[in-house]
Write a protein that holds these residues in place. Structure first.
Motif, PDB file in Angstrom:
ATOM      1  N   GLU A 463      69.996 -17.316 126.224  1.00  0.00           N
ATOM      2  CA  GLU A 463      68.922 -16.663 126.680  1.00  0.00           C
ATOM      3  C   GLU A 463      67.387 -17.505 126.666  1.00  0.00           C
ATOM      4  O   GLU A 463      66.656 -17.525 127.616  1.00  0.00           O
ATOM      5  N   THR A 464      67.524 -18.390 125.614  1.00  0.00           N
ATOM      6  CA  THR A 464      66.436 -19.394 125.567  1.00  0.00           C
ATOM      7  C   THR A 464      66.467 -20.325 126.654  1.00  0.00           C
ATOM      8  O   THR A 464      65.225 -20.765 127.473  1.00  0.00           O
ATOM      9  N   ALA A 465      67.501 -20.729 127.026  1.00  0.00           N
ATOM     10  CA  ALA A 465      67.721 -21.712 128.142  1.00  0.00           C
ATOM     11  C   ALA A 465      67.343 -21.132 129.609  1.00  0.00           C
ATOM     12  O   ALA A 465      66.679 -21.778 130.457  1.00  0.00           O
ATOM     13  N   THR A 466      67.721 -19.989 129.693  1.00  0.00           N
ATOM     14  CA  THR A 466      67.427 -19.316 130.896  1.00  0.00           C
ATOM     15  C   THR A 466      65.885 -18.970 130.966  1.00  0.00           C
ATOM     16  O   THR A 466      64.928 -19.233 132.006  1.00  0.00           O
ATOM     17  N   ASP A 467      65.324 -18.606 129.911  1.00  0.00           N
ATOM     18  CA  ASP A 467      63.718 -18.298 129.808  1.00  0.00           C
ATOM     19  C   ASP A 467      62.793 -19.589 130.092  1.00  0.00           C
ATOM     20  O   ASP A 467      62.037 -19.825 130.837  1.00  0.00           O
ATOM     21  N   ARG A 484      63.485 -32.839 132.390  1.00  0.00           N
ATOM     22  CA  ARG A 484      64.943 -33.125 132.497  1.00  0.00           C
ATOM     23  C   ARG A 484      65.695 -32.703 131.106  1.00  0.00           C
ATOM     24  O   ARG A 484      66.856 -32.500 131.001  1.00  0.00           O
ATOM     25  N   PHE A 485      64.755 -32.501 129.924  1.00  0.00           N
ATOM     26  CA  PHE A 485      65.623 -31.853 128.717  1.00  0.00           C
ATOM     27  C   PHE A 485      65.821 -30.496 128.712  1.00  0.00           C
ATOM     28  O   PHE A 485      66.875 -29.952 128.285  1.00  0.00           O
ATOM     29  N   ILE A 486      65.031 -29.693 129.869  1.00  0.00           N
ATOM     30  CA  ILE A 486      65.396 -28.380 130.148  1.00  0.00           C
ATOM     31  C   ILE A 486      66.750 -28.305 130.799  1.00  0.00           C
ATOM     32  O   ILE A 486      67.410 -27.385 130.551  1.00  0.00           O
ATOM     33  N   GLU A 487      66.756 -28.895 131.916  1.00  0.00           N
ATOM     34  CA  GLU A 487      67.827 -29.189 132.751  1.00  0.00           C
ATOM     35  C   GLU A 487      68.994 -29.339 131.711  1.00  0.00           C
ATOM     36  O   GLU A 487      70.176 -28.855 132.147  1.00  0.00           O
ATOM     37  N   HIS A 488      68.642 -30.281 130.847  1.00  0.00           N
ATOM     38  CA  HIS A 488      70.108 -30.960 130.327  1.00  0.00           C
ATOM     39  C   HIS A 488      70.561 -29.654 129.114  1.00  0.00           C
ATOM     40  O   HIS A 488      71.847 -29.549 129.291  1.00  0.00           O
ATOM     41  N   TYR A 489      69.549 -29.113 128.642  1.00  0.00           N
ATOM     42  CA  TYR A 489      69.852 -28.095 127.642  1.00  0.00           C
ATOM     43  C   TYR A 489      70.476 -26.673 128.219  1.00  0.00           C
ATOM     44  O   TYR A 489      71.565 -26.354 128.041  1.00  0.00           O
ATOM     45  N   HIS A 490      69.921 -26.515 129.478  1.00  0.00           N
ATOM     46  CA  HIS A 490      70.542 -25.348 130.203  1.00  0.00           C
ATOM     47  C   HIS A 490      71.874 -25.661 130.901  1.00  0.00           C
ATOM     48  O   HIS A 490      72.853 -24.558 130.941  1.00  0.00           O
ATOM     49  N   ARG A 491      72.209 -26.810 131.021  1.00  0.00           N
ATOM     50  CA  ARG A 491      73.629 -27.112 131.530  1.00  0.00           C
ATOM     51  C   ARG A 491      74.350 -27.374 130.506  1.00  0.00           C
ATOM     52  O   ARG A 491      75.899 -26.911 130.710  1.00  0.00           O
ATOM     53  N   THR A 492      74.261 -27.744 129.048  1.00  0.00           N
ATOM     54  CA  THR A 492      75.148 -27.958 128.294  1.00  0.00           C
ATOM     55  C   THR A 492      75.296 -26.891 127.041  1.00  0.00           C
ATOM     56  O   THR A 492      76.171 -26.735 126.259  1.00  0.00           O
ATOM     57  N   VAL A 493      74.510 -25.873 127.149  1.00  0.00           N
ATOM     58  CA  VAL A 493      74.416 -24.943 125.966  1.00  0.00           C
ATOM     59  C   VAL A 493      75.459 -24.029 125.993  1.00  0.00           C
ATOM     60  O   VAL A 493      75.985 -23.661 124.947  1.00  0.00           O
ATOM     61  N   PRO A 494      76.424 -23.982 127.285  1.00  0.00           N
ATOM     62  CA  PRO A 494      77.370 -23.126 126.963  1.00  0.00           C
ATOM     63  C   PRO A 494      78.458 -23.874 126.074  1.00  0.00           C
ATOM     64  O   PRO A 494      79.348 -22.995 125.476  1.00  0.00           O
ATOM     65  N   TYR A 495      78.526 -25.034 125.809  1.00  0.00           N
ATOM     66  CA  TYR A 495      79.597 -25.638 125.002  1.00  0.00           C
ATOM     67  C   TYR A 495      79.600 -24.976 123.651  1.00  0.00           C
ATOM     68  O   TYR A 495      80.475 -24.693 122.940  1.00  0.00           O
ATOM     69  N   ASP A 496      78.278 -24.440 123.168  1.00  0.00           N
ATOM     70  CA  ASP A 496      78.175 -23.976 121.805  1.00  0.00           C
ATOM     71  C   ASP A 496      78.982 -22.650 121.628  1.00  0.00           C
ATOM     72  O   ASP A 496      79.494 -22.561 120.579  1.00  0.00           O
ATOM     73  N   ALA A 497      78.912 -22.038 122.910  1.00  0.00           N
ATOM     74  CA  ALA A 497      79.659 -20.665 122.592  1.00  0.00           C
ATOM     75  C   ALA A 497      81.084 -20.718 122.704  1.00  0.00           C
ATOM     76  O   ALA A 497      81.929 -19.915 122.771  1.00  0.00           O
TER      77      ALA A 497
END
Length: 524
Positions: A463-467, A484-497
């Protein structure tokens, strides 16, 4: 990273009126944060084109607001741009400065409460604070530069970084408190082995994940963090004496190899088999493993196998019959994610971890710590994004006002801050339980709570990545530049799930554990 050093030419002072005279295509100066830049020659090389400079409010003018609406401060620190400085404004000083390595951020909510000025915590002592200072400085100076480079080229983390981590016994501390720390000098003596607890380990994980390079974070020994504990806790003395020093010295690497293409991490559905030779002295292992972190460059593998009497965990050394292939994923190949095949691999039975047929207990004892480590990183990474968004909305102008003047933006920030703060508070509570429970009690009581915490953190992170992407707009989906850090986070955050157990499965685990503990006489 410190500001670029002043040179003889940059020490000259100019008035704004003097700068304003240099407002022609063949004689072009601009002001950024009280520094005067001669961009006459550079304008033709600017990635955004020459037209960026040919605006009336840019040529010979103060372009500070325009610059920070397009670029990160780090751009000014690069040598090729720093040398464009020819002087400063008379009587004025720069306002913007890069945070020095090791320093805390002064942006609200950028640091957890225990590190925020004027706040207190019942959990953290001076020992934790000293370790935090040391590991942040080390991360900023040693890890971050290598992380950004390797995230781009996809190579595994540099051996020099592993060597420096080993010198300070960071690799050993990441395994948590225990007798493996006895006699070691931790972080140049900042913390003593007998006082090292799970809050010290939490500090390590949270500081080292602040590098905005998810693939590199996993590449920097995550395989060892989850693959070595079964060896430490269940291997024979002889195997421990050989493997543990090699891995903790950073000279060799180990990976946890459980997941398979057919079964994911479902232990009951694993197809990799281990059969004993007729003389009973060796295992013959056949099968495949998939999505194995650090697998491409590991020397050892902690492998889950189906045996005649159940599930058994066996330590396998890379050699004849072991083949690894890189898997392309959404993040950098620096993580070393691998597909592994075992083709008649012969392994001594002495490499069995725990009792034959009771590998499930080996893995269950490992899951809590593995998931807790992921929670540490997940909570801190959200906070990094909160800081990025708070800074961006403060400097970005829209409709003539700062972005944070809009209620819809403040609402998103409020949700992001609440998620980060609640995740950290819950994490610290569970960490306190770990510090006061025996290993057996942790296994019995904390599997559910840790599973629920991981589910909460991974869902809230998405949710934070989307916001964050909404706040940054197009920059939030661009791999370079401001977002660039936002893009990277949004792209890679599903790994944690996914890694360490899917969030839905872990949520169900937490509820099932609670149901089993319901009092029989509980009624409304």
């Amino acid at each position: 990273m410190a500001s670029a050093p002043a040179t003889a030419s940059s020490s000259k002072e100019f008035t704004r009126e003097e700068v304003a005279k240099h407002n022609k295509v063949d004689d072009l100066w601009i002001i950024v944060d009280s520094k005067v830049y001669d961009v006459t020659r550079f304008k033709d090389l600017h990635p955004g084109g020459i037209s960026v400079f040919l605006e009336d409010d840019i040529m010979g003018q103060d372009a500070t607001e325009a610059f920070y609406g397009l670029h990160r401060h780090e751009v000014l620190l690069k040598p090729q741009y720093a040398r464009l400085v020819i002087g400063t404004l008379a009587g004025e000083k720069s306002v913007v400065a890069a945070r020095a390595p090791g320093n805390l951020s002064e942006v609200p909510y950028a640091e957890p409460t225990w590190l925020s000025k004027g706040y207190y915590s019942p959990y953290f002592t001076e020992s934790h604070r000293e370790l935090q200072k040391a590991i942040r400085h080390f991360t900023d100076e040693v890890i971050y530069p290598d992380a950004q480079a390797r995230e781009e080229d996809g190579k595994r983390p540099s051996q020099s970084v592993f060597d420096k981590c080993a010198e300070l016994n960071i690799l050993a501390m990441r395994m948590g408190p225990g007798k493996h720390l006895k006699g070691l000098k931790l972080m140049n003596g900042v913390v003593q082995p007998d006082e090292f607890n799970y809050f010290h380990e939490l500090v390590l994980h949270q500081e080292m994940c602040r590098i905005n390079a998810r693939g590199y974070s996993d590449g920097l020994g995550s395989g060892s963090v989850i693959g070595l504990p079964p060896v430490m806790n269940f291997a024979s003395p002889a195997v421990k004496a050989k493997i543990i020093p090699e891995v903790l010295s950073g000279k060799k690497f180990i990976a946890l190899a459980i997941s398979e293409a057919f079964a994911g991490s479902d232990v009951q559905g694993l197809r990799t088999t281990a059969k004993k030779t007729e003389d009973g002295k060796h295992w013959i292992i056949n099968g495949t493993k998939k999505w194995i972190t650090n697998g491409t460059f590991s020397h050892y593998f902690t492998v889950g196998c189906k045996t005649d009497n159940g599930f058994t965990v066996i330590l396998v050394e890379r050699g004849e019959g072991v083949e690894t292939k890189a898997i392309k994923t959404a993040y950098s190949s620096t993580a070393g994610t691998a597909y592994i095949t075992f083709d008649d691999v012969k392994v001594p039975v002495e490499n069995t971890l725990g009792k034959e047929g009771q590998g499930i207990y080996v893995m269950l004892s490992n899951f809590n710590h593995e998931r807790w480590v992921m929670c540490c990183a997940g909570a801190r990474n959200q906070r990094v994004i909160v800081e990025e968004c708070l800074q961006w909305t403060n400097q970005r102008k829209a409709f003539g006002k700062p972005l944070n003047s809009q209620a819809v933006i403040r609402s998103k920030l409020a949700e992001m801050i609440a998620r980060a703060e609640s995740a950290q508070a819950w994490l610290e509570n569970i960490t306190h339980q770990m510090c006061n429970m025996s290993y057996k009690d942790q296994a019995q009581k904390l599997a559910g709570p840790i599973g629920l915490l991981k589910m909460y953190i991974t869902r809230s992170a998405q949710e934070t990545a989307t916001d964050a992407v909404q706040i940054f707009g197009g920059r939030g989906i661009t791999k370079t530049g401001m977002g660039r850090f936002i893009e990277h986070y949004h792209r890679t955050v599903p790994y944690d799930a996914i890694l360490g157990g899917a969030e839905d499965v872990l949520g169900d685990l937490g509820v099932r554990q609670a149901i089993r503990q319901m009092p029989r006489n509980a009624r409304l």
